[in-house]
Design an enzyme around this catalytic site. Structure first.
Site, PDB file in Angstrom:
ATOM      1  N   LYS B  82      34.448  81.244-113.975  1.00 58.34           N
ATOM      2  CA  LYS B  82      33.068  81.674-114.357  1.00 58.34           C
ATOM      3  C   LYS B  82      32.589  82.128-112.492  1.00 58.34           C
ATOM      4  O   LYS B  82      33.128  81.713-111.751  1.00 58.34           O
ATOM      5  CB  LYS B  82      32.403  80.508-114.325  1.00 58.34           C
ATOM      6  CG  LYS B  82      30.380  81.033-113.957  1.00 58.34           C
ATOM      7  CD  LYS B  82      29.620  79.188-113.798  1.00 58.34           C
ATOM      8  CE  LYS B  82      28.472  80.137-114.846  1.00 58.34           C
ATOM      9  NZ  LYS B  82      27.536  78.212-114.789  1.00 58.34           N
ATOM     10  N   SER B 157      24.282  77.992-118.704  1.00 58.97           N
ATOM     11  CA  SER B 157      24.433  79.279-117.509  1.00 58.97           C
ATOM     12  C   SER B 157      26.174  79.848-117.696  1.00 58.97           C
ATOM     13  O   SER B 157      26.198  80.608-117.298  1.00 58.97           O
ATOM     14  CB  SER B 157      24.147  79.367-116.296  1.00 58.97           C
ATOM     15  OG  SER B 157      25.095  78.074-115.050  1.00 58.97           O
ATOM     16  N   SER B 181      24.756  73.341-118.046  1.00 56.70           N
ATOM     17  CA  SER B 181      25.689  75.028-117.986  1.00 56.70           C
ATOM     18  C   SER B 181      27.321  74.743-118.027  1.00 56.70           C
ATOM     19  O   SER B 181      27.678  75.778-118.858  1.00 56.70           O
ATOM     20  CB  SER B 181      24.919  75.811-117.289  1.00 56.70           C
ATOM     21  OG  SER B 181      23.866  75.758-116.491  1.00 56.70           O
TER      22      SER B 181
END
Lengths: 72, 469
Positions: B82, B157, B181
């Site tokens: 990420k 997210s 997330s």
């Protein structure tokens, strides 16, 4: 608690944070945060007497030690 | 070996083949880089693809493995990160314009530990800007899309991390979770997402959203792969003074233990407002658990409905504290939704913040009381399947309109408040062709229990049909 509105939000952002917020953002913020702040008062109904916040001294001590370790 | 065969392997299988020299890290890396080149423009799972660096790392791994220098499970395995996980010398944008040119001068501990085993980074994965949202519709780096339906969000997210797993543009990824997330994109995109106990995995070198709610964890194809990654990234880090000194067990040890006699508590407060498909799939999953020998009954966590408020107050405050200087100097460089969330932090008083932090112990105490006689808890991953991109409200059961934020976050944010380990795992595909999921939640630091139950369920459940992209 007095209801929040866009003007209140704009004034608070300016006076407290020295930050200019747009009319659209202020209106959006007034709606969402008014609700959150009202609900936050209800947190007391969970029976919080005697409950400590999770800010332990070990963390404070460990962080200071880490910062000092970086200097060496 | 054919590319599509390589792409089909989970990490457990990949690692075995790499160690046995049946495939080389360079073959694996090229297969993934080709896949990314062919399809990623449709789903935007990546912000940065580090093709040259990946080939160089894979070549080095190949040489080491060939000479018998095996470094561990992740030697030669491709990994996606990420894009708020620091990678030395490699752009780390946090999905933002503000950090668009930021190149850290050190690696995040979670990445450093994988790299030390010889993992090969494919690139940096797309996300909701600064991790502050659940859609991953990123205004600066491209709208990330759900591989099962390109007009739907992958969740957020860590949307890029989950989309990459499902679209096979990475075999394993790292995500972060502050309100959901890791688990939300895993639930909506159809893969496994494991938020470990708070402090189990170092947060050093990870752009924060909310210091006391942020968790780092794996997003994977299988439960075993999540356990394999946790084996490497978990454990105390001297660079993160909040990281736990709890010993790190072998997280794969319980995967084949079965669940005979295990008691599962279904959280009553999370069983309302579900779409028909979510409800049916969850009930079917609970039936599967009983067929495997577990007992399933309802439990109650009375304070749970207040967890969303707690999570919001804490996140609003801590996020604004981190962003305050940028908000003053360049507010226009934020996406509108993130800017408004940050501005909302101005209205949260210190009193509300401290009270919210105190209230977390109440939620955790109630959750642990509910688990007195139960090994794990279970709940749906979300009330709904993936909403359409740009959709803010959708019609739910009957005439009820559902707010995707409240009816998705409601299921995940309580376990960021309590810090308990929570894993999202697919339960099937709904009538709309979109993934359905459930969560398994454990006691603090009892990741083995969560993995054991999830693994047993996964082995018994039919495999999900893959998306056609």
């Amino acid at each position: 608690m007095a209801p929040m509105n866009g003007d209140t939000v704009k004034r608070m952002a300016r006076d407290v944070f020295d930050y200019e917020i747009s009319d659209a953002d202020a209106d959006a913020m007034a709606n969402s945060t008014g609700a959150i702040l009202t609900l936050s008062r209800h947190l007391g109904n969970l029976g919080l007497t005697g409950i400590e916040p999770p800010f332990g001294y070990p963390n404070l001590n460990a962080e200071a030690a880490r910062l000092n370790g970086k200097k060496e | 070996m054919a590319s599509n065969e390589i792409l089909s392997f989970d990490v457990a299988t990949l690692s075995e083949h790499l160690r046995g020299k049946k495939i080389s890290p360079v073959e694996v890396t090229k297969a993934y880089l080709d896949r990314i080149a062919r399809i990623d423009e449709k789903i935007h799972s990546y912000i940065t693809v580090t093709g040259d660096e990946a080939i160089a790392a894979a070549t080095k791994a190949e040489s080491e493995i060939a000479s018998g220098n095996w470094r561990g499970t992740f030697h030669g395995v491709s990994v996606g990160l990420k894009d708020l996980v620091y990678t030395k010398g490699v752009r780390t944008t946090a999905g933002s314009k503000i950090l668009s040119d930021f190149r850290p001068d050190y690696d995040a501990t979670s990445w450093a530990r994988l790299k030390a085993q010889g993992a090969v980074m494919l690139g940096k994965l797309n996300l909701h800007e600064f991790a502050y949202g659940i859609t991953s519709s990123n205004p600066h780096w491209g709208v990330c899309r759900n591989p099962y339906a390109l007009d739907r969000i992958p969740g957020g997210s860590s949307g890029g991390s989950a989309a990459a797993i499902v679209a096979e543009t990475a075999p394993i990824t790292i995500g972060t979770d502050t309100g959901g997330s890791i688990r939300i994109p895993a639930s909506l995109s159809g893969c496994v997402g494991f938020k470990p106990t708070w402090s189990r995995v170092s947060r050093y070198g990870v752009v924060p959203l909310a210091y006391t709610m942020d968790h780092v964890g794996p997003i994977t194809r299988t439960v075993r792969d999540a356990a394999l990654m946790l084996n490497v990234i978990a454990g105390h880090d001297p660079n993160d003074s909040t990281s736990s000194r709890e010993p790190v067990p072998d997280y794969t040890a319980t995967l084949n233990s079965g669940i005979k006699g295990v008691r599962v508590g279904v959280i009553r407060e999370l069983m309302n407002g579900l779409s028909d498909d979510v409800s049916k799939a969850f009930q079917s999953a609970m039936k599967q658990l009983t067929e495997l020998g577990a007992s399933v009954e309802e439990v109650s966590i009375p304070s749970l409905p207040m967890a969303g408020v707690i999570n919001t107050i804490v996140t609003f405050s801590e996020a604004l504290e981190y962003h305050e200087e940028w908000m003053r100097s360049r507010p226009g460089d934020y996406g509108e939704d993130v800017r408004r969330l940050l501005e909302s932090g101005m209205a949260v008083t210190a009193v509300a913040y401290v009270r919210a932090q105190r209230a977390r112990a109440r939620i955790l105490a109630d959750a642990l009381a509910a688990m007195t006689n139960h090994y794990v808890l279970a709940a749906p991953g979300s009330a709904v399947t993936a909403p359409r991109i740009g959709e803010t409200r959708i019609v739910g059961t009957g005439q009820q309109r559902i707010d995707p934020v409240n009816d998705i976050l409601r299921f995940t944010s309580p376990f960021d408040c309590t810090g308990q380990p929570a894993l999202a795992i697919p339960t099937g595909i709904g009538g709309d062709g979109l993934p359905l999921s459930m969560q398994i939640i454990g006691k603090p630091f009892d990741e083995p229990a969560v993995l054991r139950v999830a693994s047993a369920y996964e082995a018994a459940r039919a495999p999900l049909p893959p998306p056609s992209i």
